[in-house]
Design a protein around this motif. Structure first.
Motif, PDB file in Angstrom:
ATOM      1  N   ILE A 185       9.094  -9.773  -2.806  1.00 32.73           N
ATOM      2  CA  ILE A 185       9.842 -10.611  -3.758  1.00 32.73           C
ATOM      3  C   ILE A 185      11.220  -9.967  -3.889  1.00 32.73           C
ATOM      4  O   ILE A 185      11.312  -8.768  -4.187  1.00 32.73           O
ATOM      5  CB  ILE A 185       9.182 -10.629  -5.153  1.00 32.73           C
ATOM      6  N   ASP A 186      12.259 -10.740  -3.654  1.00 32.38           N
ATOM      7  CA  ASP A 186      13.620 -10.206  -3.815  1.00 32.38           C
ATOM      8  C   ASP A 186      14.578 -11.372  -4.004  1.00 32.38           C
ATOM      9  O   ASP A 186      14.599 -12.301  -3.194  1.00 32.38           O
ATOM     10  CB  ASP A 186      14.024  -9.376  -2.579  1.00 32.38           C
ATOM     11  N   ASP A 187      15.380 -11.325  -5.064  1.00 32.41           N
ATOM     12  CA  ASP A 187      16.315 -12.433  -5.300  1.00 32.41           C
ATOM     13  C   ASP A 187      17.626 -12.248  -4.529  1.00 32.41           C
ATOM     14  O   ASP A 187      18.547 -13.044  -4.682  1.00 32.41           O
ATOM     15  CB  ASP A 187      16.593 -12.606  -6.802  1.00 32.41           C
ATOM     16  N   SER A 236      20.010 -10.292  -4.891  1.00 27.69           N
ATOM     17  CA  SER A 236      21.217 -10.063  -5.696  1.00 27.69           C
ATOM     18  C   SER A 236      21.980  -8.839  -5.191  1.00 27.69           C
ATOM     19  O   SER A 236      23.205  -8.819  -5.222  1.00 27.69           O
ATOM     20  CB  SER A 236      20.875  -9.923  -7.180  1.00 27.69           C
ATOM     21  N   SER A 237      21.260  -7.813  -4.740  1.00 27.76           N
ATOM     22  CA  SER A 237      21.952  -6.681  -4.111  1.00 27.76           C
ATOM     23  C   SER A 237      21.300  -6.286  -2.790  1.00 27.76           C
ATOM     24  O   SER A 237      21.794  -5.400  -2.095  1.00 27.76           O
ATOM     25  CB  SER A 237      22.011  -5.466  -5.052  1.00 27.76           C
ATOM     26  N   GLY A 238      20.207  -6.948  -2.428  1.00 26.92           N
ATOM     27  CA  GLY A 238      19.547  -6.668  -1.153  1.00 26.92           C
ATOM     28  C   GLY A 238      20.134  -7.538  -0.054  1.00 26.92           C
ATOM     29  O   GLY A 238      21.002  -8.370  -0.293  1.00 26.92           O
ATOM     30  N   ILE A 244      18.350  -4.377 -11.410  1.00 23.41           N
ATOM     31  CA  ILE A 244      19.801  -4.257 -11.272  1.00 23.41           C
ATOM     32  C   ILE A 244      20.030  -2.776 -11.041  1.00 23.41           C
ATOM     33  O   ILE A 244      19.553  -1.935 -11.821  1.00 23.41           O
ATOM     34  CB  ILE A 244      20.531  -4.733 -12.547  1.00 23.41           C
ATOM     35  N   THR A 245      20.741  -2.431  -9.969  1.00 24.72           N
ATOM     36  CA  THR A 245      20.880  -1.012  -9.618  1.00 24.72           C
ATOM     37  C   THR A 245      22.312  -0.507  -9.763  1.00 24.72           C
ATOM     38  O   THR A 245      22.567   0.673  -9.589  1.00 24.72           O
ATOM     39  CB  THR A 245      20.394  -0.756  -8.174  1.00 24.72           C
ATOM     40  N   ASP A 246      23.224  -1.422 -10.067  1.00 24.13           N
ATOM     41  CA  ASP A 246      24.609  -1.011 -10.272  1.00 24.13           C
ATOM     42  C   ASP A 246      24.722  -0.470 -11.699  1.00 24.13           C
ATOM     43  O   ASP A 246      24.682  -1.232 -12.671  1.00 24.13           O
ATOM     44  CB  ASP A 246      25.535  -2.227 -10.066  1.00 24.13           C
ATOM     45  N   VAL A 258      23.152   1.650 -20.186  1.00 22.97           N
ATOM     46  CA  VAL A 258      22.043   0.705 -20.422  1.00 22.97           C
ATOM     47  C   VAL A 258      21.096   0.662 -19.219  1.00 22.97           C
ATOM     48  O   VAL A 258      19.904   0.378 -19.368  1.00 22.97           O
ATOM     49  CB  VAL A 258      22.577  -0.690 -20.843  1.00 22.97           C
ATOM     50  N   TYR A 259      21.598   1.012 -18.042  1.00 23.82           N
ATOM     51  CA  TYR A 259      20.720   1.104 -16.860  1.00 23.82           C
ATOM     52  C   TYR A 259      19.642   2.173 -17.113  1.00 23.82           C
ATOM     53  O   TYR A 259      18.447   1.917 -16.980  1.00 23.82           O
ATOM     54  CB  TYR A 259      21.549   1.444 -15.616  1.00 23.82           C
ATOM     55  N   GLY A 260      20.106   3.384 -17.500  1.00 23.94           N
ATOM     56  CA  GLY A 260      19.167   4.478 -17.772  1.00 23.94           C
ATOM     57  C   GLY A 260      18.228   4.119 -18.917  1.00 23.94           C
ATOM     58  O   GLY A 260      17.034   4.428 -18.878  1.00 23.94           O
ATOM     59  N   PHE A 291      24.536  -1.943   2.028  1.00 26.02           N
ATOM     60  CA  PHE A 291      24.751  -3.231   1.350  1.00 26.02           C
ATOM     61  C   PHE A 291      24.945  -3.065  -0.160  1.00 26.02           C
ATOM     62  O   PHE A 291      25.223  -4.031  -0.857  1.00 26.02           O
ATOM     63  CB  PHE A 291      23.586  -4.177   1.642  1.00 26.02           C
ATOM     64  N   LYS A 292      24.815  -1.846  -0.664  1.00 27.11           N
ATOM     65  CA  LYS A 292      25.013  -1.627  -2.096  1.00 27.11           C
ATOM     66  C   LYS A 292      26.489  -1.458  -2.454  1.00 27.11           C
ATOM     67  O   LYS A 292      26.829  -1.327  -3.635  1.00 27.11           O
ATOM     68  CB  LYS A 292      24.239  -0.381  -2.551  1.00 27.11           C
ATOM     69  N   GLY A 293      27.354  -1.443  -1.467  1.00 26.16           N
ATOM     70  CA  GLY A 293      28.797  -1.343  -1.722  1.00 26.16           C
ATOM     71  C   GLY A 293      29.137  -0.089  -2.509  1.00 26.16           C
ATOM     72  O   GLY A 293      28.713   1.014  -2.156  1.00 26.16           O
TER      73      GLY A 293
HETATM   74  N1  LIG Z   1      19.199   4.579  -4.844  1.00 27.77           N
HETATM   75  C1  LIG Z   1      19.082   5.489  -5.804  1.00 27.77           C
HETATM   76  O1  LIG Z   1      19.710   6.577  -5.732  1.00 27.77           O
HETATM   77  C2  LIG Z   1      18.180   5.258  -6.981  1.00 27.77           C
HETATM   78  C3  LIG Z   1      18.103   6.254  -7.961  1.00 27.77           C
HETATM   79  C4  LIG Z   1      17.266   6.038  -9.067  1.00 27.77           C
HETATM   80  C5  LIG Z   1      16.511   4.897  -9.159  1.00 27.77           C
HETATM   81  N2  LIG Z   1      16.623   3.919  -8.196  1.00 27.77           N
HETATM   82  C6  LIG Z   1      15.800   2.718  -8.347  1.00 27.77           C
HETATM   83  O2  LIG Z   1      15.160   2.434  -7.118  1.00 27.77           O
HETATM   84  C7  LIG Z   1      14.966   1.028  -6.982  1.00 27.77           C
HETATM   85  C8  LIG Z   1      15.553   0.562  -5.659  1.00 27.77           C
HETATM   86  O3  LIG Z   1      16.950   0.826  -5.681  1.00 27.77           O
HETATM   87  P1  LIG Z   1      17.865   0.716  -4.395  1.00 27.77           P
HETATM   88  O4  LIG Z   1      18.725   1.908  -4.359  1.00 27.77           O
HETATM   89  O5  LIG Z   1      17.029   0.369  -3.222  1.00 27.77           O
HETATM   90  O6  LIG Z   1      18.830  -0.489  -4.811  1.00 27.77           O
HETATM   91  P2  LIG Z   1      19.011  -1.957  -4.214  1.00 27.77           P
HETATM   92  O7  LIG Z   1      20.004  -2.601  -5.104  1.00 27.77           O
HETATM   93  O8  LIG Z   1      19.328  -1.874  -2.770  1.00 27.77           O
HETATM   94  O9  LIG Z   1      17.557  -2.598  -4.385  1.00 27.77           O
HETATM   95  C9  LIG Z   1      17.156  -3.389  -5.482  1.00 27.77           C
HETATM   96  C10 LIG Z   1      16.599  -4.680  -4.938  1.00 27.77           C
HETATM   97  O10 LIG Z   1      16.060  -5.443  -6.011  1.00 27.77           O
HETATM   98  C11 LIG Z   1      16.485  -6.799  -5.867  1.00 27.77           C
HETATM   99  N3  LIG Z   1      16.467  -7.376  -7.217  1.00 27.77           N
HETATM  100  C12 LIG Z   1      17.250  -7.021  -8.262  1.00 27.77           C
HETATM  101  N4  LIG Z   1      16.919  -7.722  -9.350  1.00 27.77           N
HETATM  102  C13 LIG Z   1      15.908  -8.553  -8.990  1.00 27.77           C
HETATM  103  C14 LIG Z   1      15.142  -9.522  -9.680  1.00 27.77           C
HETATM  104  N5  LIG Z   1      15.324  -9.772 -10.978  1.00 27.77           N
HETATM  105  N6  LIG Z   1      14.179 -10.193  -8.990  1.00 27.77           N
HETATM  106  C15 LIG Z   1      13.961  -9.947  -7.683  1.00 27.77           C
HETATM  107  N7  LIG Z   1      14.665  -9.024  -6.983  1.00 27.77           N
HETATM  108  C16 LIG Z   1      15.607  -8.331  -7.629  1.00 27.77           C
HETATM  109  C17 LIG Z   1      17.858  -6.713  -5.243  1.00 27.77           C
HETATM  110  O11 LIG Z   1      18.266  -7.889  -4.572  1.00 27.77           O
HETATM  111  C18 LIG Z   1      17.675  -5.535  -4.276  1.00 27.77           C
HETATM  112  O12 LIG Z   1      17.226  -5.976  -3.022  1.00 27.77           O
HETATM  113  C19 LIG Z   1      15.625   0.397  -8.189  1.00 27.77           C
HETATM  114  O13 LIG Z   1      14.655   0.137  -9.164  1.00 27.77           O
HETATM  115  C20 LIG Z   1      16.581   1.471  -8.671  1.00 27.77           C
HETATM  116  O14 LIG Z   1      16.875   1.354 -10.043  1.00 27.77           O
HETATM  117  C21 LIG Z   1      17.440   4.076  -7.110  1.00 27.77           C
END
Ligand SMILES: NC(=O)c1ccc[n+]([C@@H]2O[C@H](COP(=O)([O-])OP(=O)(O)OC[C@H]3O[C@@H](n4cnc5c(N)ncnc54)[C@H](O)[C@@H]3O)[C@@H](O)[C@H]2O)c1
Length: 306
Positions: free
Chosen positions: A30-32, A34-36, A77-79, A137-139, A175-177
């Motif tokens: 499942i992925d919307d 939005s950042s994937g 949301i990871t930003d 607010v992310y944390g 892709f996370k820019g």
């Molecule tokens: N990369 C890091 O350093 C890091 C550090 C701490 C925690 N995290 C956590 O790890 C997880 C993965 O992060 P990542 O780095 O792969 O980031 P990412 O942004 O690449 O992955 C997040 C994915 O979730 C999808 N998504 C977001 N909101 C959604 C929703 N409401 N419904 C369905 N899909 C949704 C996005 O499209 C994206 O593909 C996240 O929960 C993030 O908070 C990452």
């Protein structure tokens, strides 16, 4: 096994999905988006739901389908610079509520992504017995996930394991820019012939962890001795100067580091994960030192498709 991976087109999620498929499991994503990005999943053999998890009815969606053996929840949301509090909380927490309600109903174990962001400015090394004190607010949203998980795990026959990732880097993060790791940003700067730029004097450090170790932690979490939320890092701090040196040497470049004033009133100077609990409860030991992880990653960036 049949697994559901939320956020499976994202950086960490896609690495996990492809690894699970390599191990011959059946994976649904499942992925919307939005950042994937779909390009993270080239070669994927499973089913895909491009839905916002925080608005999904999982029971109706997967009605009459065989049950999942476990759920890996990465969607978020990871930003961390998103300041819309309501949006952050709704997407991140409501998405998790839906996963947990579904898991409790069908007795499915859950592994979910928490974050070192819950520690905010806590002193380093950060350990799980410190109280969360998120700075954004992310944390905060991730600390609420941990609360929800803790309550749900009480009396639940399966495990709910949170992984507090530190600074993850590796293939798939491009892709996370601007939200991609410092390692990727420095690589891009140097590759385009620009001097690497960091705050004065580059001695700030982070616990960077290679995505392959993070994927391994997710898999190990399926056999956790008990529920809980555990730090996942390399267990060491690497300064920005060391990152630059490692990348510069690996690429054979001769670019001088440019130092500039840090504009922030407050800045977390050091992070380092205490990984004792992850070792004990999950059997987690990182396989990649940060320099080894960087070299493996640079090999991928320099020779895509190899
Ligand atoms: N990369 C890091 O350093 C890091 C550090 C701490 C925690 N995290 C956590 O790890 C997880 C993965 O992060 P990542 O780095 O792969 O980031 P990412 O942004 O690449 O992955 C997040 C994915 O979730 C999808 N998504 C977001 N909101 C959604 C929703 N409401 N419904 C369905 N899909 C949704 C996005 O499209 C994206 O593909 C996240 O929960 C993030 O908070 C990452």
């Amino acid at each position: 096994m049949r697994y559901l991976v939320t956020g499976g087109a994202g950086f960490i999620g896609s690495n996990l999905v492809l690894r699970l498929e390599k191990d011959r499991h059946d994976v649904t994503v499942i992925d919307d988006l939005s950042s994937g990005h779909f390009k993270n999943l080239i070669g994927f053999r499973g089913d895909f739901f491009a839905e916002d998890l925080s608005e999904m009815d999982l029971v109706a969606t997967f009605d009459r389908k065989p049950l999942f053996d476990a759920i890996f929840h990465q969607a978020s949301i990871t930003d961390t610079t998103v300041m819309d509090q309501r949006l952050m909380m709704r997407r991140n927490v409501e998405g998790f509520h839906r996963v947990i309600e579904y898991a409790l109903r069908y007795q499915i174990p859950v592994v979910y992504a928490s974050s070192a962001g819950v520690y905010g400015a806590n002193p380093s090394p950060q350990s799980e017995d410190q109280s969360p004190s998120p700075l954004n607010v992310y944390g905060f949203s991730k600390s609420v996930l941990d609360n929800v998980a803790r309550k749900a795990a009480t009396g639940f026959s399966r495990t709910i394991v949170g992984l507090r990732y530190f600074n993850v880097f590796g293939p798939g993060e491009q892709f996370k820019g601007a939200a991609a790791s410092m390692i990727y940003q420095l690589y891009r700067q140097m590759k385009s012939g620009k001097a690497p730029r960091v705050f004065k004097w580059g001695e700030q450090g982070r616990d960077f962890v290679y995505v392959r170790d993070v994927v391994e932690a997710n898999i190990l979490a399926l056999s956790a001795r008990h529920s809980g939320s555990f730090n996942i890092g390399s267990g060491s701090e690497t300064s920005f100067n060391v990152l630059i040196d490692t990348i510069r040497t690996a690429l054979g470049l001769d670019l001088k580091t440019e130092y500039f004033d840090n504009p922030y009133d407050f800045y977390q100077e050091h992070t380092c994960a205490s990984i004792d609990q992850a070792r004990e409860v999950l059997g987690y030991t990182p396989r990649y030192s940060v320099p080894d992880g960087i070299r493996d990653y640079l090999d991928y960036l320099e020779h895509p498709g190899r």
